[in-house]
Design an enzyme around this catalytic site. Structure first.
Site, PDB file in Angstrom:
ATOM      1  N   ASP A 120       2.489  -1.611  -4.536  1.00 26.14           N
ATOM      2  CA  ASP A 120       1.069  -1.282  -4.701  1.00 26.14           C
ATOM      3  C   ASP A 120       0.576  -1.905  -6.011  1.00 26.14           C
ATOM      4  OD1 ASP A 120      -0.615   1.348  -3.273  1.00 26.14           O
ATOM      5  OD2 ASP A 120      -1.468   0.380  -5.051  1.00 26.14           O
TER       6      ASP A 120
ATOM      7  N   GLY B 277       0.836  -1.196   0.000  1.00 25.31           N
ATOM      8  CA  GLY B 277       0.000   0.000   0.000  1.00 25.31           C
ATOM      9  C   GLY B 277       0.868   1.241   0.000  1.00 25.31           C
TER      10      GLY B 277
ATOM     11  N   VAL C 107      -2.990  -0.894   3.535  1.00 21.59           N
ATOM     12  CA  VAL C 107      -3.960  -0.715   2.444  1.00 21.59           C
ATOM     13  C   VAL C 107      -5.220  -0.034   2.967  1.00 21.59           C
ATOM     14  CG1 VAL C 107      -3.065  -2.708   1.174  1.00 21.59           C
ATOM     15  CG2 VAL C 107      -4.948  -3.027   2.797  1.00 21.59           C
TER      16      VAL C 107
ATOM     17  N   LEU D 135      -0.678   9.562  12.200  1.00 25.65           N
ATOM     18  CA  LEU D 135      -0.326  10.798  11.495  1.00 25.65           C
ATOM     19  C   LEU D 135      -1.581  11.517  11.017  1.00 25.65           C
ATOM     20  CD1 LEU D 135      -0.750  10.577   8.150  1.00 25.65           C
ATOM     21  CD2 LEU D 135       1.241   9.142   8.324  1.00 25.65           C
TER      22      LEU D 135
ATOM     23  N   GLU E  13      -1.356   3.759  12.786  1.00 27.99           N
ATOM     24  CA  GLU E  13      -0.697   5.024  12.467  1.00 27.99           C
ATOM     25  C   GLU E  13      -1.564   6.193  12.933  1.00 27.99           C
ATOM     26  OE1 GLU E  13       2.417   5.681  11.416  1.00 27.99           O
ATOM     27  OE2 GLU E  13       1.612   7.604  12.044  1.00 27.99           O
TER      28      GLU E  13
ATOM     29  N   LYS F  57      -6.761   2.693  18.307  1.00 27.46           N
ATOM     30  CA  LYS F  57      -6.730   3.528  17.100  1.00 27.46           C
ATOM     31  C   LYS F  57      -8.133   4.042  16.775  1.00 27.46           C
ATOM     32  CE  LYS F  57      -5.917   5.503  13.321  1.00 27.46           C
ATOM     33  NZ  LYS F  57      -5.236   6.772  13.199  1.00 27.46           N
TER      34      LYS F  57
ATOM     35  N   CYS G  73     -10.924   9.157   7.281  1.00 27.25           N
ATOM     36  CA  CYS G  73     -10.946   8.225   8.416  1.00 27.25           C
ATOM     37  C   CYS G  73     -11.958   8.489   9.522  1.00 27.25           C
ATOM     38  CB  CYS G  73      -9.546   8.152   9.011  1.00 27.25           C
ATOM     39  SG  CYS G  73      -8.396   7.407   7.838  1.00 27.25           S
TER      40      CYS G  73
ATOM     41  N   PHE H 289     -16.094  18.029  10.075  1.00 21.09           N
ATOM     42  CA  PHE H 289     -14.862  17.286   9.788  1.00 21.09           C
ATOM     43  C   PHE H 289     -14.995  16.465   8.514  1.00 21.09           C
ATOM     44  CE2 PHE H 289     -17.037  14.526  12.998  1.00 21.09           C
ATOM     45  CZ  PHE H 289     -17.207  13.366  12.249  1.00 21.09           C
ATOM     46  N   GLY H 290     -13.856  16.360   7.808  1.00 23.35           N
ATOM     47  CA  GLY H 290     -13.788  15.510   6.619  1.00 23.35           C
ATOM     48  C   GLY H 290     -12.600  14.586   6.772  1.00 23.35           C
TER      49      GLY H 290
HETATM   50  P1  NAD Z   1      -4.903   4.984   0.404  1.00 21.18           P
HETATM   51  O1  NAD Z   1      -6.163   4.632  -0.299  1.00 21.18           O
HETATM   52  O2  NAD Z   1      -4.281   6.318   0.163  1.00 21.18           O
HETATM   53  O3  NAD Z   1      -3.778   3.894   0.069  1.00 21.18           O
HETATM   54  C1  NAD Z   1      -3.994   2.527   0.098  1.00 21.18           C
HETATM   55  C2  NAD Z   1      -3.215   1.879  -1.049  1.00 21.18           C
HETATM   56  O4  NAD Z   1      -3.282   0.478  -0.919  1.00 21.18           O
HETATM   57  C3  NAD Z   1      -3.785   2.209  -2.442  1.00 21.18           C
HETATM   58  O5  NAD Z   1      -2.789   2.839  -3.215  1.00 21.18           O
HETATM   59  C4  NAD Z   1      -4.193   0.825  -3.005  1.00 21.18           C
HETATM   60  O6  NAD Z   1      -3.978   0.696  -4.392  1.00 21.18           O
HETATM   61  C5  NAD Z   1      -3.271  -0.093  -2.224  1.00 21.18           C
HETATM   62  N1  NAD Z   1      -3.746  -1.488  -2.176  1.00 21.18           N
HETATM   63  C6  NAD Z   1      -4.978  -1.940  -1.855  1.00 21.18           C
HETATM   64  N2  NAD Z   1      -5.001  -3.296  -1.881  1.00 21.18           N
HETATM   65  C7  NAD Z   1      -3.743  -3.699  -2.219  1.00 21.18           C
HETATM   66  C8  NAD Z   1      -3.138  -4.978  -2.396  1.00 21.18           C
HETATM   67  N3  NAD Z   1      -3.827  -6.094  -2.204  1.00 21.18           N
HETATM   68  N4  NAD Z   1      -1.842  -5.027  -2.760  1.00 21.18           N
HETATM   69  C9  NAD Z   1      -1.136  -3.880  -2.946  1.00 21.18           C
HETATM   70  N5  NAD Z   1      -1.648  -2.640  -2.783  1.00 21.18           N
HETATM   71  C10 NAD Z   1      -2.940  -2.552  -2.414  1.00 21.18           C
HETATM   72  O7  NAD Z   1      -5.189   4.784   1.954  1.00 21.18           O
HETATM   73  P2  NAD Z   1      -4.455   5.518   3.176  1.00 21.18           P
HETATM   74  O8  NAD Z   1      -5.050   6.880   3.391  1.00 21.18           O
HETATM   75  O9  NAD Z   1      -2.985   5.378   3.011  1.00 21.18           O
HETATM   76  O10 NAD Z   1      -4.961   4.623   4.392  1.00 21.18           O
HETATM   77  C11 NAD Z   1      -4.479   3.327   4.577  1.00 21.18           C
HETATM   78  C12 NAD Z   1      -4.905   2.824   5.943  1.00 21.18           C
HETATM   79  O11 NAD Z   1      -4.320   3.649   6.964  1.00 21.18           O
HETATM   80  C13 NAD Z   1      -6.408   2.886   6.204  1.00 21.18           C
HETATM   81  O12 NAD Z   1      -6.767   1.785   7.011  1.00 21.18           O
HETATM   82  C14 NAD Z   1      -6.597   4.171   6.978  1.00 21.18           C
HETATM   83  O13 NAD Z   1      -7.727   4.112   7.828  1.00 21.18           O
HETATM   84  C15 NAD Z   1      -5.334   4.229   7.797  1.00 21.18           C
HETATM   85  N6  NAD Z   1      -4.892   5.574   8.187  1.00 21.18           N
HETATM   86  C16 NAD Z   1      -4.944   6.598   7.299  1.00 21.18           C
HETATM   87  C17 NAD Z   1      -4.455   7.854   7.656  1.00 21.18           C
HETATM   88  C18 NAD Z   1      -4.499   9.019   6.706  1.00 21.18           C
HETATM   89  O14 NAD Z   1      -4.169  10.112   7.122  1.00 21.18           O
HETATM   90  N7  NAD Z   1      -4.866   8.849   5.438  1.00 21.18           N
HETATM   91  C19 NAD Z   1      -3.874   8.024   8.921  1.00 21.18           C
HETATM   92  C20 NAD Z   1      -3.814   6.948   9.784  1.00 21.18           C
HETATM   93  C21 NAD Z   1      -4.310   5.717   9.403  1.00 21.18           C
HETATM   94  C1  UGA Z   2      -6.974  12.303  11.659  1.00 24.70           C
HETATM   95  C2  UGA Z   2      -6.285  12.196  13.036  1.00 24.70           C
HETATM   96  O1  UGA Z   2      -6.004  13.524  13.493  1.00 24.70           O
HETATM   97  C3  UGA Z   2      -5.003  11.386  12.941  1.00 24.70           C
HETATM   98  O2  UGA Z   2      -4.432  11.221  14.232  1.00 24.70           O
HETATM   99  C4  UGA Z   2      -5.329  10.012  12.355  1.00 24.70           C
HETATM  100  O3  UGA Z   2      -4.145   9.262  12.195  1.00 24.70           O
HETATM  101  C5  UGA Z   2      -5.993  10.179  11.015  1.00 24.70           C
HETATM  102  O4  UGA Z   2      -7.196  10.987  11.169  1.00 24.70           O
HETATM  103  C6  UGA Z   2      -6.456   8.889  10.400  1.00 24.70           C
HETATM  104  O5  UGA Z   2      -6.611   7.895  11.068  1.00 24.70           O
HETATM  105  O6  UGA Z   2      -6.706   8.969   9.194  1.00 24.70           O
HETATM  106  P1  UGA Z   2      -6.612  13.739   9.471  1.00 24.70           P
HETATM  107  O7  UGA Z   2      -7.975  13.246   9.120  1.00 24.70           O
HETATM  108  O8  UGA Z   2      -5.531  13.589   8.479  1.00 24.70           O
HETATM  109  O9  UGA Z   2      -6.095  13.009  10.808  1.00 24.70           O
HETATM  110  O10 UGA Z   2      -6.679  15.292   9.852  1.00 24.70           O
HETATM  111  P2  UGA Z   2      -7.204  16.088  11.134  1.00 24.70           P
HETATM  112  O11 UGA Z   2      -6.260  17.178  11.409  1.00 24.70           O
HETATM  113  O12 UGA Z   2      -7.562  15.204  12.248  1.00 24.70           O
HETATM  114  O13 UGA Z   2      -8.538  16.760  10.583  1.00 24.70           O
HETATM  115  C7  UGA Z   2      -9.687  15.998  10.292  1.00 24.70           C
HETATM  116  C8  UGA Z   2     -10.834  16.940   9.963  1.00 24.70           C
HETATM  117  O14 UGA Z   2     -11.252  17.654  11.116  1.00 24.70           O
HETATM  118  C9  UGA Z   2     -10.484  18.000   8.927  1.00 24.70           C
HETATM  119  O15 UGA Z   2     -11.577  18.199   8.068  1.00 24.70           O
HETATM  120  C10 UGA Z   2     -10.213  19.225   9.763  1.00 24.70           C
HETATM  121  O16 UGA Z   2     -10.409  20.417   9.069  1.00 24.70           O
HETATM  122  C11 UGA Z   2     -11.235  19.044  10.862  1.00 24.70           C
HETATM  123  N1  UGA Z   2     -10.877  19.752  12.108  1.00 24.70           N
HETATM  124  C12 UGA Z   2      -9.756  19.421  12.798  1.00 24.70           C
HETATM  125  C13 UGA Z   2     -11.718  20.743  12.587  1.00 24.70           C
HETATM  126  O17 UGA Z   2     -12.775  21.065  11.977  1.00 24.70           O
HETATM  127  N2  UGA Z   2     -11.397  21.376  13.753  1.00 24.70           N
HETATM  128  C14 UGA Z   2     -10.284  21.068  14.463  1.00 24.70           C
HETATM  129  O18 UGA Z   2     -10.052  21.685  15.539  1.00 24.70           O
HETATM  130  C15 UGA Z   2      -9.434  20.056  13.973  1.00 24.70           C
END
Ligand code: NAD
Ligand code: UGA
Length: 482
Positions: free
Chosen positions: A37, A12, A93, A173, A171, A226, A282, A278-279
């Site tokens: 990927d 991924g 992924v 982040l 994660e 998480k 996740c 929020f958007g």
């Molecule tokens: P993403 O959609 O950006 O990336 C996932 C990637 O995995 C894609 O590029 C897809 O093609 C690949 N993939 C899917 N199935 C596969 C397979 N079988 N083999 C190889 N590649 C494959 O997703 P993301 O935002 O990186 O999120 C990944 C995970 O991490 C999710 O569970 C999400 O909830 C979690 N997460 C995301 C964030 C974030 O900020 N985006 C932060 C923390 C945790």
């Molecule tokens: C969030 C968490 O903050 C991360 O810790 C987590 O790893 C991640 O989801 C995940 O699992 O994907 P992210 O969605 O990237 O991170 O960004 P945030 O900064 O949390 O913002 C999320 C949404 O809330 C955004 O739309 C942001 O504009 C909104 N927000 C955030 C508010 O409206 N007010 C705030 O005070 C903070």
């Protein structure tokens, strides 16, 4: 220092896999890190010599990739080869909400996790530590374990029976600050049973993270922590957004209320910015997953509690679009609205679940003609999200407002193009550049009476009012109508 781990494969190459592995590679020059990927286009972009073309935008990421790529950081579509070479495999992924079948609309769709586990089972050799990096429902490790331990290796790989340990290492982040968050995390969470595997992963992080920030738990606590962290963060945003509506109704100011409550050290000041809702990919999916799990385990009251956080968010987004209709005399038919920002937050090109999508669709339904500006989101992405093509691409009618029909939209590179003849400007993403606009100049271009709607509270309201424009900002009970 890195013990036995010499070769890592991350399945991924998305918003998590790409930045996480880049930072890991930068701190562990002795480990070969291969990010794989199935998406060929994405891998091609990760390998683009021009670092501006990386598939995701994150401040600071380009320079890390530039330093490590081709040395100990590689991006590839060859899953078989890199899985077979790895001592440790991260599964990173996507885990979106299921759209059909049992649990549709709430449960996580684990098909990509399952297919990753099957690929690992087919191609891994020797002993491999499998790390869950994706956000997963509690007890997913059990499913992965069963697949790994019962699947047959691919025919070509049958020389020895592979063995596995499974760890959970979610994660935390945030997009837009991913590199900073990875470089200096509040904590690293490792859940698992096998001490050697836990030690091997901890030693990798120890290259740049203090030991006391590395938390060890059992695997189920790690998976649940998480989901819980995201639910708590999102709950704070719904809480403050609910209060913003009350502020507008009573003459209070949500910024003042947030400051007052945030200085209580038990509450804390972060994540109290009222916005358009929020958007991001996740928050909603992880809370809905928690809701599904709670119902599954016979806890409907717990499910209802968390579901309320998502309901409030949906209501709040609608509240913003309804308010705009009301302020613009109850109809948006034929009116031009400049939309500033489409990403779900600043400093990312990600639009997944962005509040802008629902709000723009609502305004289009009311007949508004939208001119959308975002410094990082492409017109192509906006078209996918809104489900329609921009008018300038279709007919070349750009700038001739009379050629637009109700509900049409364009994407613009210049904010002045968006503001010209606009009845309203709606700020949806808190990009720094939007806080420094020349309102005297902009006001001259707009059709009067004109409105500025600031859903992020980053605009200098005094300058807007001095320029003769009506002003609304989220959670501000003052009346700024001229
Ligand atoms: P993403 O959609 O950006 O990336 C996932 C990637 O995995 C894609 O590029 C897809 O093609 C690949 N993939 C899917 N199935 C596969 C397979 N079988 N083999 C190889 N590649 C494959 O997703 P993301 O935002 O990186 O999120 C990944 C995970 O991490 C999710 O569970 C999400 O909830 C979690 N997460 C995301 C964030 C974030 O900020 N985006 C932060 C923390 C945790
Ligand atoms: C969030 C968490 O903050 C991360 O810790 C987590 O790893 C991640 O989801 C995940 O699992 O994907 P992210 O969605 O990237 O991170 O960004 P945030 O900064 O949390 O913002 C999320 C949404 O809330 C955004 O739309 C942001 O504009 C909104 N927000 C955030 C508010 O409206 N007010 C705030 O005070 C903070």
């Amino acid at each position: 220092m890195n013990g036995q781990i010499k070769n890592i494969c991350c399945i991924g190459a998305g918003y998590v896999g790409g930045p996480t592995m880049s930072v890991l590679a930068a701190h562990c020059p002795d480990i070969q890190v291969n990010v794989v990927d199935i998406n060929h286009e994405r891998i091609k972009n990760w390998n683009d010599p021009n670092l501006q073309n990386l598939p995701i935008y994150e401040p600071g990421l380009g320079s890390i990739v530039g330093r490590c790529r081709g040395k100990n950081l590689h991006f590839s579509t060859d899953l078989q080869r890199h899985i077979s070479l790895a001592d440790m495999i991260f599964i990173s992924v996507n885990t979106p909400t299921k759209t059909k079948g049992i649990g549709a609309g709430q449960a996580s769709d684990l098909k990509w996790v399952e297919s990753s586990a099957r690929q690992v089972a087919s191609y891994a050799q020797g002993h491999t530590i499998v790390v869950e990096k994706s956000t997963l429902p509690v007890r997913t490790a059990e499913v992965i374990k069963e697949i790994l331990n019962t699947s047959q290796p691919a025919l070509t790989m049958q020389s020895e029976v592979p063995t596995f340990d499974i760890l959970s290492n979610p994660e935390f982040l945030s997009e837009g600050s991913a590199v900073k968050d990875l470089e200096d995390p509040d904590r690293v969470l490792i859940g698992g049973e096998n001490n050697n595997a836990i030690k091997a992963l901890s030693e990798i992080y120890r290259n740049w993270v203090d030991e006391d920030k590395i938390l060890h738990t059992n695997i189920w606590s790690s998976e649940l922590a998480k989901l819980t962290a995201n639910a708590f963060l999102a709950q704070r945003i719904s809480s403050i957004n609910s209060i913003s509506a009350l502020c507008e109704a009573t003459g209070a100011d949500v910024r003042e209320v947030a400051r007052a409550i945030g200085s209580d050290s038990r509450i804390g000041s972060r994540f109290l910015d009222s916005g358009p809702g929020f958007g991001g990919s996740c928050f909603k999916k992880d809370i809905l997953n928690l809701v599904y799990l709670s119902r599954f385990f016979g806890l409907p009251e717990v499910a209802d509690f968390w579901e309320g956080v998502v309901h409030l968010n949906t209501w709040h987004q609608k509240r913003v679009s309804h308010l705009i209709v009301k302020k613009l005399f109850g109809t948006l038919a034929g009116k031009k609205i400049a939309v500033l920002g489409f990403a779900f937050k600043a400093n990312t090109n990600d639009t997944r679940e962005s509040a802008a999508i629902q709000i723009c669709k609502d305004l289009q339904n009311e007949g508004a003609i939208l001119f959308i500006h975002d410094p990082r989101v492409s017109a192509k992405q906006i078209a996918i999200d809104l489900g329609s093509e921009p008018i300038d691409k279709v007919s070349g009618a750009f700038k001739q407002l009379t050629l637009y029909k109700d509900g049409d939209w364009s994407s613009v590179d210049q904010i002045s193009d968006a503001a010209k003849d606009a009845d309203a400007i709606l700020l949806l993403t808190e990009w720094e550049e939007y806080s420094q606009l020349n309102w005297v100049k902009i006001a001259k271009q707009m059709r009067k009476p004109a409105w500025v709607f600031d859903s992020r509270s980053i605009i200098n309201h005094k300058k807007v009012i001095e320029a003769g424009l009506n002003f609304w900002r989220v959670g501000d009970g003052s009346n700024w109508e001229v």
